[in-house]
Motif scaffolding. Structure first.
Motif, PDB file in Angstrom:
ATOM      1  N   ASN A 107       0.817  -1.216   0.000  1.00  0.00           N
ATOM      2  CA  ASN A 107       0.000   0.000   0.000  1.00  0.00           C
ATOM      3  C   ASN A 107       0.848   1.262   0.000  1.00  0.00           C
ATOM      4  O   ASN A 107       0.343   2.356  -0.305  1.00  0.00           O
ATOM      5  N   GLU A 108       2.121   1.123   0.357  1.00  0.00           N
ATOM      6  CA  GLU A 108       3.048   2.250   0.369  1.00  0.00           C
ATOM      7  C   GLU A 108       4.108   2.114  -0.722  1.00  0.00           C
ATOM      8  O   GLU A 108       5.118   2.803  -0.704  1.00  0.00           O
ATOM      9  N   PHE A 136       7.104  -5.090  15.516  1.00  0.00           N
ATOM     10  CA  PHE A 136       5.825  -4.847  14.853  1.00  0.00           C
ATOM     11  C   PHE A 136       5.511  -3.347  14.857  1.00  0.00           C
ATOM     12  O   PHE A 136       5.371  -2.742  15.921  1.00  0.00           O
ATOM     13  N   HIS A 137       5.360  -2.771  13.666  1.00  0.00           N
ATOM     14  CA  HIS A 137       4.983  -1.357  13.554  1.00  0.00           C
ATOM     15  C   HIS A 137       3.470  -1.163  13.564  1.00  0.00           C
ATOM     16  O   HIS A 137       3.005  -0.057  13.808  1.00  0.00           O
ATOM     17  N   TYR A 138       2.707  -2.212  13.277  1.00  0.00           N
ATOM     18  CA  TYR A 138       1.243  -2.124  13.166  1.00  0.00           C
ATOM     19  C   TYR A 138       0.825  -0.974  12.246  1.00  0.00           C
ATOM     20  O   TYR A 138      -0.062  -0.181  12.544  1.00  0.00           O
ATOM     21  N   SER A 139       1.490  -0.936  11.106  1.00  0.00           N
ATOM     22  CA  SER A 139       1.239   0.068  10.087  1.00  0.00           C
ATOM     23  C   SER A 139       1.734  -0.501   8.759  1.00  0.00           C
ATOM     24  O   SER A 139       2.495  -1.475   8.747  1.00  0.00           O
ATOM     25  N   ASP A 140       1.305   0.094   7.666  1.00  0.00           N
ATOM     26  CA  ASP A 140       1.828  -0.296   6.357  1.00  0.00           C
ATOM     27  C   ASP A 140       3.159   0.378   6.066  1.00  0.00           C
ATOM     28  O   ASP A 140       3.801   0.096   5.045  1.00  0.00           O
ATOM     29  N   ASN A 147       4.258   9.603  13.739  1.00  0.00           N
ATOM     30  CA  ASN A 147       3.513   8.915  12.688  1.00  0.00           C
ATOM     31  C   ASN A 147       3.164   7.506  13.132  1.00  0.00           C
ATOM     32  O   ASN A 147       4.047   6.651  13.260  1.00  0.00           O
ATOM     33  N   GLN A 148       1.896   7.264  13.391  1.00  0.00           N
ATOM     34  CA  GLN A 148       1.403   5.930  13.759  1.00  0.00           C
ATOM     35  C   GLN A 148       0.152   5.665  12.911  1.00  0.00           C
ATOM     36  O   GLN A 148      -0.975   5.570  13.393  1.00  0.00           O
ATOM     37  N   LYS A 149       0.384   5.551  11.621  1.00  0.00           N
ATOM     38  CA  LYS A 149      -0.698   5.459  10.640  1.00  0.00           C
ATOM     39  C   LYS A 149      -1.370   4.093  10.670  1.00  0.00           C
ATOM     40  O   LYS A 149      -0.712   3.054  10.598  1.00  0.00           O
ATOM     41  N   VAL A 150      -2.689   4.084  10.780  1.00  0.00           N
ATOM     42  CA  VAL A 150      -3.451   2.838  10.783  1.00  0.00           C
ATOM     43  C   VAL A 150      -3.292   2.142   9.428  1.00  0.00           C
ATOM     44  O   VAL A 150      -3.370   2.791   8.381  1.00  0.00           O
ATOM     45  N   PRO A 151      -3.064   0.821   9.395  1.00  0.00           N
ATOM     46  CA  PRO A 151      -2.991   0.113   8.112  1.00  0.00           C
ATOM     47  C   PRO A 151      -4.262   0.327   7.295  1.00  0.00           C
ATOM     48  O   PRO A 151      -5.362   0.433   7.841  1.00  0.00           O
ATOM     49  N   LYS A 152      -4.088   0.405   6.001  1.00  0.00           N
ATOM     50  CA  LYS A 152      -5.220   0.699   5.116  1.00  0.00           C
ATOM     51  C   LYS A 152      -6.379  -0.263   5.341  1.00  0.00           C
ATOM     52  O   LYS A 152      -7.548   0.154   5.405  1.00  0.00           O
TER      53      LYS A 152
END
Length: 379
Positions: A107-108, A136-140, A147-152
């Motif tokens: 997605n990135e 684990f970043h728990y993000s894409d 920056n703690q962006k929720v996965p798409k």
């Protein structure tokens, strides 16, 4: 993490720290899902095959497969493949490898740091006889203090769905490692530099894991990751990791909130990125912070990330001093250097697209060989 923090990110972090926990009355009423029970029993085959009491001299080398694919070599051109690279790291005194994992990095615009890429690196590290930390970043994409962006795929989830997603993702990745023959993962890091929590969804306060908005959710997500990790590797140690290891206020505040909301974790993780002008005071403050956290919360600490400008005249002294102090501090398990293998102005595609400078705090010289600073790991 994005190592090249801007002033804007720093400002955001400061605001987040001061605000953290100020909105306790806004927590969701459905946050009673914390489950601190440790699922599963340990069989002899699941016992770590390495000596976990050994002081950790580690490296996060998550970029290595991308660098190799770009044609980079190591040890003055002698190392050209992943197994050779891991053996080279072992020869430098590294006994542990840290690897980041993203949920769906496609997605990135990249496939690196997905489960397949992480598995390949983890297998190579274990083959070389090194311990593992899975981050684990728990993000894409990059997760860090700003920056703690929720996965798409998780963007419209409810609190219950988000907590389940954390659990499922953690268990799925670790199960893939186990299926590939990775017999032990000594540490599982639930979130990366979660100085103001993780999984920020500011549009829905009942879902967001941002600490300054909903610390109860943050604690629940940490616990979900903890329980999932223990189901796969019952003896793993679960790490909660923040930036700015020299900042005692940040750590005391956030871990106080995790205690208040009954989060389950084993170890406190730190980052420490000084400059030439302040490395000595950073170490002093970091070590004092470790001692205070051990006394206050009864938790051991691991320094999950350090870095120093690769050609700094102070780099040797910084690494020698942080290793010596960490090793003699009760409750400190060890130190990981973040991406020491980066050299020669290398940068991945997303760095180019965003116009950032190349990462400059590796510890290899222009031939892809360890500098004298990194060779302190072998002493």
């Amino acid at each position: 993490m994005n190592k090249l923090k801007t002033m804007m990110v720093a400002l955001c972090c400061a605001l987040a720290i001061s605000a953290c926990g100020s909105s306790d009355d806004t927590t969701s009423s459905n946050n009673g899902g914390n489950n601190n029970n440790n699922s599963g029993t340990t069989t002899p085959s699941e016992q770590p095959s390495t000596n976990t009491t050994t002081f950790v001299k580690g490296a996060d080398v998550s970029w290595v497969t991308e660098m190799l694919a770009d044609g980079k070599t190591f040890n003055n051109g002698k190392v050209k493949d992943l197994d050779g690279f891991m053996s080279y790291m072992k020869s430098l005194g590294v006994n542990s490898i840290r690897l980041r994992v993203w949920v769906d990095p496609k997605n990135e615009g990249t496939s690196y740091c997905d489960v397949a890429d992480v598995t390949k690196k983890a297998v190579a590290a274990r083959k070389a006889g090194m311990k593992l930390m899975i981050d684990f970043h728990y993000s894409d994409t990059w997760a860090d203090p700003g920056n703690q962006k929720v996965p798409k795929a998780w963007s419209s989830y409810t609190f219950a769905q988000m907590k389940q997603a954390v659990s499922d993702h953690t268990q799925s990745v670790l199960s893939a490692l186990k299926s590939a023959g990775v017999d032990s993962v000594e540490w599982v890091q639930v979130g990366n530099e979660t100085s103001d929590g993780m999984l920020w969804n500011d549009n829905d306060i009942s879902v967001t894991g941002k600490c300054s908005k909903n610390p109860s959710n943050f604690a629940a997500y940490i616990t979900a990751g903890y329980n999932a990790a223990k189901r796969v590797y019952p003896k793993t140690k679960v790490v909660v990791h923040l930036a700015e290891g020299q900042n005692s206020f940040l750590y005391t505040r956030l871990f106080g909130l995790l205690k208040k909301y009954n989060a389950s974790y084993d170890i406190i993780g730190m980052s420490l990125y000084p400059e030439d002008s302040n490395w000595s005071s950073y170490i002093t403050d970091c070590i004092a912070n470790i001692k205070s956290l051990k006394s206050t919360f009864g938790k051991d600490v691991i320094i999950s990330e350090i870095g120093m400008t690769w050609n700094s005249s102070q780099a040797d002294s910084f690494i020698k001093t942080i290793l010596a102090n960490a090793k003699t501090t009760d409750g400190c398990e060890g130190v990981f250097y973040w991406e020491p293998e980066v050299y020669g102005g290398w940068k991945p595609a997303d760095y180019t697209a965003k116009g950032w400078n190349a990462y400059g705090k590796g510890a290899f010289d222009t031939t892809g060989s360890a500098t004298t600073a990194f060779q302190e790991f072998n002493k």
